[in-house]
Write a protein that holds these residues in place. Structure first.
Motif, mmCIF file in Angstrom:
data_model
loop_
_atom_site.group_PDB
_atom_site.id
_atom_site.type_symbol
_atom_site.label_atom_id
_atom_site.label_comp_id
_atom_site.label_asym_id
_atom_site.label_seq_id
_atom_site.Cartn_x
_atom_site.Cartn_y
_atom_site.Cartn_z
ATOM 1 N N LEU A 63 28.602 -12.736 22.797
ATOM 2 C CA LEU A 63 28.559 -13.582 23.870
ATOM 3 C C LEU A 63 27.795 -14.658 24.680
ATOM 4 O O LEU A 63 26.997 -15.508 24.442
ATOM 5 N N LYS A 64 27.075 -13.397 25.867
ATOM 6 C CA LYS A 64 25.445 -12.726 26.325
ATOM 7 C C LYS A 64 23.913 -13.990 25.322
ATOM 8 O O LYS A 64 23.565 -14.495 25.293
ATOM 9 N N LEU A 65 24.755 -12.968 24.060
ATOM 10 C CA LEU A 65 23.488 -13.482 22.766
ATOM 11 C C LEU A 65 23.526 -14.740 22.654
ATOM 12 O O LEU A 65 22.350 -15.197 22.802
ATOM 13 N N LEU A 66 24.730 -15.272 22.182
ATOM 14 C CA LEU A 66 24.562 -16.336 21.799
ATOM 15 C C LEU A 66 24.170 -17.654 22.845
ATOM 16 O O LEU A 66 23.873 -18.513 22.995
ATOM 17 N N LEU A 67 24.496 -17.631 24.563
ATOM 18 C CA LEU A 67 24.266 -18.485 24.976
ATOM 19 C C LEU A 67 22.872 -18.390 25.274
ATOM 20 O O LEU A 67 22.474 -18.957 26.206
ATOM 21 N N ALA A 68 22.193 -16.935 25.398
ATOM 22 C CA ALA A 68 20.454 -17.370 24.932
ATOM 23 C C ALA A 68 19.693 -18.829 24.347
ATOM 24 O O ALA A 68 19.091 -18.577 25.035
ATOM 25 N N PHE A 69 20.798 -18.404 23.723
ATOM 26 C CA PHE A 69 20.280 -19.783 22.370
ATOM 27 C C PHE A 69 20.668 -21.082 22.726
ATOM 28 O O PHE A 69 20.676 -21.917 22.509
ATOM 29 N N TRP A 70 22.200 -20.842 23.601
ATOM 30 C CA TRP A 70 22.206 -22.348 23.883
ATOM 31 C C TRP A 70 21.917 -23.205 24.900
ATOM 32 O O TRP A 70 21.783 -22.749 25.793
ATOM 33 N N PRO A 71 21.436 -24.548 24.274
ATOM 34 C CA PRO A 71 20.727 -25.435 25.425
ATOM 35 C C PRO A 71 21.318 -26.741 25.726
ATOM 36 O O PRO A 71 20.705 -26.839 26.581
ATOM 37 N N GLU A 74 24.412 -26.190 32.335
ATOM 38 C CA GLU A 74 24.078 -27.199 32.881
ATOM 39 C C GLU A 74 23.040 -28.164 33.016
ATOM 40 O O GLU A 74 22.933 -29.231 33.267
ATOM 41 N N ALA A 75 22.314 -27.346 33.064
ATOM 42 C CA ALA A 75 20.210 -28.111 33.440
ATOM 43 C C ALA A 75 20.599 -29.181 32.706
ATOM 44 O O ALA A 75 19.979 -29.718 32.438
ATOM 45 N N LYS A 84 17.319 -35.590 27.736
ATOM 46 C CA LYS A 84 18.164 -34.877 26.645
ATOM 47 C C LYS A 84 17.717 -35.152 25.263
ATOM 48 O O LYS A 84 17.467 -34.004 24.151
ATOM 49 N N CYS A 85 17.291 -35.769 25.109
ATOM 50 C CA CYS A 85 16.371 -35.963 23.816
ATOM 51 C C CYS A 85 15.046 -35.557 23.903
ATOM 52 O O CYS A 85 15.016 -34.647 22.830
#
Length: 344
Positions: A63-71, A74-75, A84-85
């Motif tokens: 899950l930590k690996l996937l979160l590294a790629f999740w764009p 919160e930012a 956002k675009c």
């Protein structure tokens, strides 16, 4: 001698009054001490001011690996619509960067150690370097491509890291990933720079402009804007010597290393270890103006006792404008100067 009843009564009243005053004074004093102790407690709390580390939430490694790629973190939620675009457009580029460039951040937990992501870097980083530098396109003995050997070595390194590291603790060799990230970042810059040059060459072919003019104008402006902003910022913050040193050291580094490394790579690729250098009017005027600007800077700063004033800046602006005018006139063949190749 007899005591008067009135005197006894007055003594008794005086004693009572003194006792009352003492009691009142003691009460006031206790209240002041209590108030002072409360203020001291607020200023100097009983609990130590050292921050106590809170127990961190355990996240599954994958899950930590996937979160590294999740764009969409919160930012991303705090951005406006245009931001956002922009972040959505950057997703493909970010995926390539995250999957190839290891990052060590001391401000993050465990120095930003992400075990499975760093294991992935052991494979993707060497393969990307070999393909971007075209070293992986060569064949060894006409049988094995270099990129396949690099891939096997990367997989072996990834297996070694997987068996010698833990999910919640960075290994002792974690700093080696910083050097790997630095090397991959240089290759990324090299790749992007090559693509920019290719785009400029296409642009020049379409509108019939030489590579020299594109390099002197568009490429030079794009390459120098960041340095100019950084140098001006340093000068305004009270570091003029650092800014002046960067103004001189940056172009000198680009000239010596840029031309030196490019010439070395080109010479190694040639059979005779030499290549022809075509010297046009644009390059000639560029070299002359470079020599003139450096000589003028030496003379002017010596006359000003090495104090950078506004007249000196105005002189530099005039020299640069004159340089642009002359090279553009040379490009449109206003000057008919025939120059033979330096090397034939």
């Amino acid at each position: 001698m007899r005591h008067s009843p009135l005197l006894g009564v007055s003594n008794h009243l005086g004693t009572k009054l003194n006792h009352s005053v003492d009691v009142a004074f003691k009460v006031d004093r206790k209240e002041e001490e209590a108030t002072t102790s409360e203020e001291d407690t607020e200023d100097h709390p009983l609990v130590s001011s050292v921050e106590v580390e809170r127990p961190r939430k355990k996240v599954h490694p994958f899950l930590k690996l996937l979160l590294a790629f999740w764009p969409f973190g919160e930012a991303f939620q705090s951005l406006r619509i245009w931001g956002k675009c922009y972040e959505i457009v950057k997703i493909p580029v970010n995926v390539f960067l995250i999957s190839t460039v290891p990052v060590i951040d001391r401000a993050e937990d465990d120095d930003n150690w992400n075990r499975w992501l760093n294991i992935l870097h052991c494979v993707t980083a060497p393969v990307f370097i070999s393909l971007a530098t075209k070293i992986g396109c060569y064949w060894i003995g006409g049988v094995f491509p270099v990129v396949l050997i690099v891939l096997v070595g990367g997989v072996s390194l990834a297996i070694l890291v997987a068996f010698t590291s833990y999910n919640n603790k960075p290994p002792k060799y974690h700093c080696a990933f910083a050097w790997l990230g630095f090397l991959v970042a240089i290759v990324w810059i090299y790749t992007i720079a090559n693509e920019i040059v290719n785009v400029l060459q296409v642009f020049g072919i379409v509108i019939d402009i030489s590579d020299g003019i594109l390099g002197i104008t568009l490429l030079a402006w794009g390459n120098s804007i960041g340095d100019a902003v950084a140098n001006v910022t340093m000068a305004r913050q009270g570091f003029p010597r650092m800014a002046i040193g960067a103004c001189i050291g940056g172009p000198l580094l680009n000239m010596l290393l840029g031309i030196g490394i490019a010439a070395t790579v080109k010479a190694v690729g040639q059979t005779g270890h030499a290549f022809n250098l075509y010297f046009t009017q644009v390059q000639m005027f560029a070299a002359l103006f470079l020599l003139f600007s450096l000589s003028a800077s030496l003379v002017i700063t010596s006359c000003l006792r090495f104090r950078m004033s506004r007249p000196y800046g105005i002189c530099l602006y005039i020299i640069y404008v004159a340089f642009l005018v002359v090279v553009i006139l040379a490009e449109v063949k206003v000057f008919d100067i025939k120059i033979d190749n330096v090397l034939s």
